[in-house]
Write a protein that holds these residues in place. Structure first.
Motif, PDB file in Angstrom:
ATOM      1  N   CYS A 125       0.828  -1.209   0.000  1.00  0.00           N
ATOM      2  CA  CYS A 125       0.000   0.000   0.000  1.00  0.00           C
ATOM      3  C   CYS A 125       0.860   1.255   0.000  1.00  0.00           C
ATOM      4  O   CYS A 125       2.002   1.250   0.471  1.00  0.00           O
ATOM      5  N   LEU A 126       0.289   2.334  -0.502  1.00  0.00           N
ATOM      6  CA  LEU A 126       1.006   3.598  -0.596  1.00  0.00           C
ATOM      7  C   LEU A 126       1.616   4.019   0.733  1.00  0.00           C
ATOM      8  O   LEU A 126       2.763   4.488   0.767  1.00  0.00           O
ATOM      9  N   GLU A 127       0.885   3.882   1.838  1.00  0.00           N
ATOM     10  CA  GLU A 127       1.422   4.383   3.107  1.00  0.00           C
ATOM     11  C   GLU A 127       2.642   3.592   3.579  1.00  0.00           C
ATOM     12  O   GLU A 127       3.400   4.086   4.404  1.00  0.00           O
ATOM     13  N   LYS A 128       2.870   2.419   3.029  1.00  0.00           N
ATOM     14  CA  LYS A 128       4.083   1.672   3.356  1.00  0.00           C
ATOM     15  C   LYS A 128       5.317   2.290   2.696  1.00  0.00           C
ATOM     16  O   LYS A 128       6.451   1.934   3.032  1.00  0.00           O
ATOM     17  N   TYR A 129       5.093   3.234   1.775  1.00  0.00           N
ATOM     18  CA  TYR A 129       6.201   3.888   1.079  1.00  0.00           C
ATOM     19  C   TYR A 129       6.229   5.399   1.291  1.00  0.00           C
ATOM     20  O   TYR A 129       7.296   6.002   1.165  1.00  0.00           O
ATOM     21  N   ALA A 130       5.084   5.990   1.601  1.00  0.00           N
ATOM     22  CA  ALA A 130       5.036   7.444   1.705  1.00  0.00           C
ATOM     23  C   ALA A 130       4.465   7.946   3.024  1.00  0.00           C
ATOM     24  O   ALA A 130       4.376   9.160   3.217  1.00  0.00           O
ATOM     25  N   GLY A 131       4.078   7.063   3.938  1.00  0.00           N
ATOM     26  CA  GLY A 131       3.663   7.492   5.264  1.00  0.00           C
ATOM     27  C   GLY A 131       4.859   7.987   6.068  1.00  0.00           C
ATOM     28  O   GLY A 131       6.015   7.670   5.749  1.00  0.00           O
ATOM     29  N   GLU A 132       4.605   8.735   7.115  1.00  0.00           N
ATOM     30  CA  GLU A 132       5.705   9.323   7.899  1.00  0.00           C
ATOM     31  C   GLU A 132       6.680   8.263   8.395  1.00  0.00           C
ATOM     32  O   GLU A 132       7.904   8.407   8.274  1.00  0.00           O
ATOM     33  N   GLU A 133       6.154   7.186   8.996  1.00  0.00           N
ATOM     34  CA  GLU A 133       7.036   6.158   9.550  1.00  0.00           C
ATOM     35  C   GLU A 133       7.855   5.493   8.458  1.00  0.00           C
ATOM     36  O   GLU A 133       9.040   5.169   8.656  1.00  0.00           O
ATOM     37  N   ALA A 134       7.243   5.266   7.303  1.00  0.00           N
ATOM     38  CA  ALA A 134       7.957   4.635   6.200  1.00  0.00           C
ATOM     39  C   ALA A 134       9.101   5.515   5.709  1.00  0.00           C
ATOM     40  O   ALA A 134      10.211   5.022   5.437  1.00  0.00           O
ATOM     41  N   VAL A 135       8.869   6.820   5.610  1.00  0.00           N
ATOM     42  CA  VAL A 135       9.921   7.728   5.146  1.00  0.00           C
ATOM     43  C   VAL A 135      11.045   7.820   6.175  1.00  0.00           C
ATOM     44  O   VAL A 135      12.226   7.816   5.817  1.00  0.00           O
ATOM     45  N   LEU A 136      10.679   7.905   7.450  1.00  0.00           N
ATOM     46  CA  LEU A 136      11.709   7.945   8.493  1.00  0.00           C
ATOM     47  C   LEU A 136      12.557   6.683   8.463  1.00  0.00           C
ATOM     48  O   LEU A 136      13.790   6.741   8.594  1.00  0.00           O
ATOM     49  N   ARG A 137      11.898   5.559   8.297  1.00  0.00           N
ATOM     50  CA  ARG A 137      12.620   4.291   8.258  1.00  0.00           C
ATOM     51  C   ARG A 137      13.561   4.241   7.059  1.00  0.00           C
ATOM     52  O   ARG A 137      14.723   3.817   7.172  1.00  0.00           O
ATOM     53  N   ALA A 138      13.060   4.684   5.902  1.00  0.00           N
ATOM     54  CA  ALA A 138      13.905   4.678   4.699  1.00  0.00           C
ATOM     55  C   ALA A 138      15.083   5.633   4.833  1.00  0.00           C
ATOM     56  O   ALA A 138      16.152   5.401   4.261  1.00  0.00           O
ATOM     57  N   ALA A 139      14.890   6.693   5.618  1.00  0.00           N
ATOM     58  CA  ALA A 139      15.963   7.676   5.812  1.00  0.00           C
ATOM     59  C   ALA A 139      16.912   7.277   6.936  1.00  0.00           C
ATOM     60  O   ALA A 139      17.919   7.964   7.170  1.00  0.00           O
TER      61      ALA A 139
END
Length: 262
Positions: A125-139
């Protein structure tokens, strides 16, 4: 309500913005995966003398944009994010709610069908890639009190990991939005909520996806000036507008309230 009472005031109404699916009865949260709420009747949990108006936070954000925004047309798609990602579909100056009231769940549109499992039961789902937690994790960052502020400050300072994470989030947003734009043909896409504070780093990849994938001309994208206060303002103004639409009912309640105090 207690604070208002202590100041000799009484509330004109009560509105609750929820990150989840809200039934058409305006009080039941059918499912809010990030809160682990299922079929929760908020009306039964809040003061009985003040029936609440419950709605999805993205819907309230979209209404705020419609009522208070400077440039919003009568047909637009409002996208906002906190933990999850929601959207409000505004058609001819009103919300498109769908049969059950669940329209606009953009965060659970799959952008990669074989991606990671989501709390909603789907995958990719989109939020797994663009939700706040997902972005923080990717960063590579730990969640804090001000997640958007942290991401924005790091990106502004040139942190390549954060900028790369936001670029990927913008790409995912663009893919999901392309489907919505092709289906609904809105005049405008408005980035609101937390997304507005990250727009400088999300927009390039988001707009590139829209330009490359949209069947017709690319839909323009604007950034809401209301920012993360949008859902709060929409909830508050929903009560204000109800008062203006039917001031007699409010006057009657005010009289009852004064009689009780006497």
């Amino acid at each position: 309500m207690a604070e208002a009472d202590a100041e000799g005031l009484w509330p004109a109404g009560l509105a609750v913005a929820v990150p989840g699916l809200v039934a058409r009865d305006g009080r039941t949260v059918v499912r809010a995966p990030n809160l682990d709420w299922h079929d929760t009747d908020l009306g039964a949990l809040l003061p009985a003398e003040l029936p609440p108006t419950v709605d999805n936070e993205a819907n309230f954000g979209g209404l705020a944009e419609l009522w208070l925004g400077e440039t919003a047309p009568r047909d637009f798609l409002h996208v906002s994010a906190e933990i999850g990602i929601g959207a409000a579909v505004v058609v001819d100056g009103g919300l498109l709610r769908g049969t059950r009231g669940f329209a606009g769940e953009l965060g659970h549109v799959p952008v990669r069908p074989d991606g990671p499992a989501c709390a909603c039961g789907g995958r990719g789902c989109l939020e797994k890639y663009a939700g706040e937690e997902a972005v923080l994790r990717a960063a590579g960052l730990e969640p804090g009190a001000d997640r958007v502020g942290l991401l924005a400050s790091r990106a502004a300072d040139g942190d390549e990991a954060v900028r790369r994470a936001l670029h990927e989030a913008g790409t995912a947003l663009g893919i999901a939005l392309t489907g919505a734009v092709n289906l609904l043909d809105p005049q405008l896409v408005v980035l609101g909520g937390a997304l507005s504070g990250l727009a400088p780093w999300l927009l390039p990849s988001l707009e590139a996806e829209l330009a490359g994938r949209t069947a017709g001309p690319a839909c323009p994208v604007a950034v809401s000036r209301l920012g993360p206060e949008g859902p709060l303002l929409g909830a508050a103004h929903s009560i204000v507008r109800a008062v203006l639409d039917d001031p007699a009912s409010v006057a009657e309640r005010a009289g009852d309230n004064l009689a009780e105090q006497a």
